[in-house]
Design a protein around this motif. Sequence first.
Motif, PDB file in Angstrom:
ATOM      1  N   ASP A   8       0.808  -1.223   0.000  1.00 58.38           N
ATOM      2  CA  ASP A   8       0.000   0.000   0.000  1.00 58.38           C
ATOM      3  C   ASP A   8       0.845   1.279   0.000  1.00 58.38           C
ATOM      4  N   ASN A   9       2.075   1.168   0.508  1.00 55.45           N
ATOM      5  CA  ASN A   9       2.944   2.349   0.580  1.00 55.45           C
ATOM      6  C   ASN A   9       4.321   2.021  -0.007  1.00 55.45           C
ATOM      7  N   PRO A  10       4.385   1.766  -1.308  1.00 54.64           N
ATOM      8  CA  PRO A  10       5.644   1.308  -1.934  1.00 54.64           C
ATOM      9  C   PRO A  10       6.793   2.313  -1.854  1.00 54.64           C
ATOM     10  N   ASP A  11       6.503   3.601  -1.696  1.00 54.12           N
ATOM     11  CA  ASP A  11       7.555   4.618  -1.674  1.00 54.12           C
ATOM     12  C   ASP A  11       8.011   4.982  -0.261  1.00 54.12           C
ATOM     13  N   LYS A  12       7.460   4.306   0.742  1.00 58.05           N
ATOM     14  CA  LYS A  12       7.826   4.612   2.130  1.00 58.05           C
ATOM     15  C   LYS A  12       9.026   3.777   2.551  1.00 58.05           C
ATOM     16  N   PHE A  77      24.364  -7.170  -0.524  1.00 57.44           N
ATOM     17  CA  PHE A  77      24.145  -5.866   0.116  1.00 57.44           C
ATOM     18  C   PHE A  77      22.838  -5.884   0.905  1.00 57.44           C
ATOM     19  N   LEU A  78      22.684  -4.920   1.794  1.00 60.01           N
ATOM     20  CA  LEU A  78      21.472  -4.775   2.602  1.00 60.01           C
ATOM     21  C   LEU A  78      20.505  -3.865   1.867  1.00 60.01           C
ATOM     22  N   TYR A  79      19.392  -4.421   1.442  1.00 58.66           N
ATOM     23  CA  TYR A  79      18.443  -3.705   0.581  1.00 58.66           C
ATOM     24  C   TYR A  79      17.976  -2.399   1.222  1.00 58.66           C
ATOM     25  N   GLY A  80      18.143  -1.307   0.463  1.00 60.21           N
ATOM     26  CA  GLY A  80      17.692   0.004   0.925  1.00 60.21           C
ATOM     27  C   GLY A  80      18.676   0.729   1.815  1.00 60.21           C
ATOM     28  N   TYR A  81      19.771   0.027   2.200  1.00 60.63           N
ATOM     29  CA  TYR A  81      20.698   0.631   3.160  1.00 60.63           C
ATOM     30  C   TYR A  81      22.153   0.619   2.692  1.00 60.63           C
ATOM     31  N   MET A 103      10.116  -6.018  -5.887  1.00 59.47           N
ATOM     32  CA  MET A 103      11.523  -5.636  -5.959  1.00 59.47           C
ATOM     33  C   MET A 103      11.628  -4.247  -6.595  1.00 59.47           C
ATOM     34  N   GLY A 104      12.269  -3.345  -5.915  1.00 65.97           N
ATOM     35  CA  GLY A 104      12.319  -1.954  -6.348  1.00 65.97           C
ATOM     36  C   GLY A 104      11.470  -1.059  -5.460  1.00 65.97           C
ATOM     37  N   TYR A 105      10.566  -1.653  -4.663  1.00 67.72           N
ATOM     38  CA  TYR A 105       9.774  -0.869  -3.714  1.00 67.72           C
ATOM     39  C   TYR A 105      10.686  -0.404  -2.570  1.00 67.72           C
ATOM     40  N   LYS A 106      10.640   0.869  -2.235  1.00 65.43           N
ATOM     41  CA  LYS A 106      11.381   1.354  -1.072  1.00 65.43           C
ATOM     42  C   LYS A 106      10.884   0.690   0.204  1.00 65.43           C
ATOM     43  N   SER A 107       9.594   0.388   0.232  1.00 64.37           N
ATOM     44  CA  SER A 107       8.985  -0.199   1.428  1.00 64.37           C
ATOM     45  C   SER A 107       9.546  -1.572   1.761  1.00 64.37           C
TER      46      SER A 107
END
Length: 234
Positions: A8-12, A77-81, A103-107
């Motif tokens: 519901d919040n893919p960019d968060k 790697f650690l996804y998003g970090y 895959m590719g969602y920031k959430s």
Amino acid sequence: SMIDEILDNPDKLWSPIEVINWSKNNFEAHFVPGDGFFYSDTGYHILGLIIEKITSKSLGDVFKDFIFEPLEMNQSFLYGYSNPIKPLKVEVAGLYVGDVNVMGYKSLGIDFAGGGIVSTNTDLLKFMKAIVNKKIISNDTFEKMADYSKFSIGIDYGYGLMNFTSIPIVFPKEYMMWGNAGSTGSYMFYNPQLDLYMIGSLNQFRYAQKGIRSLFSNIRLVSKYRKEKEKRGF
């Protein structure tokens, strides 16, 4: 559910503290701390924050400095970090919730220390061999990790380790192994009986049981193949 939050919040981009607070607000404790065992990623998030506090480094950098670089896990790697040590040789595989590729969602960074590492089978094999041969942890540390509690029939759980025990008819000795499995049908195990490393993923949320069945199927195939070789004298 947390998966709904991802969709519901893919960019968060969730912070670990936000995930911990979300868990506190949406779940109830199963028992007083120290009085039981229940699997929860929240504990790993807390551990990740403790590691960051002690080292004064981000968790992604800790993984890189203490695990990835020493073992030459250059594609992990650690996804998003964090980012891989070397540019990726192939595109990252999709990760699905039903028919939706997240895959590719920031959430998806919500996973953090609870299993948010992106890697390859080659890198994971390096990691698992290092664990088996006590290259990055001592034998004493491994013994502490293997302080198991009952998880379900034939499966015990320690500190980051899942252990399959032998049960007549249900789990033959050839299934005795330790490692870990994930909710996306991922698994990474070492089978001492066969001296066999089993690593794979179905890349689909809620496919944990299917991943385990795939693992067992592969073990049966390898065991059958080796028995045939022994019969033929190879």
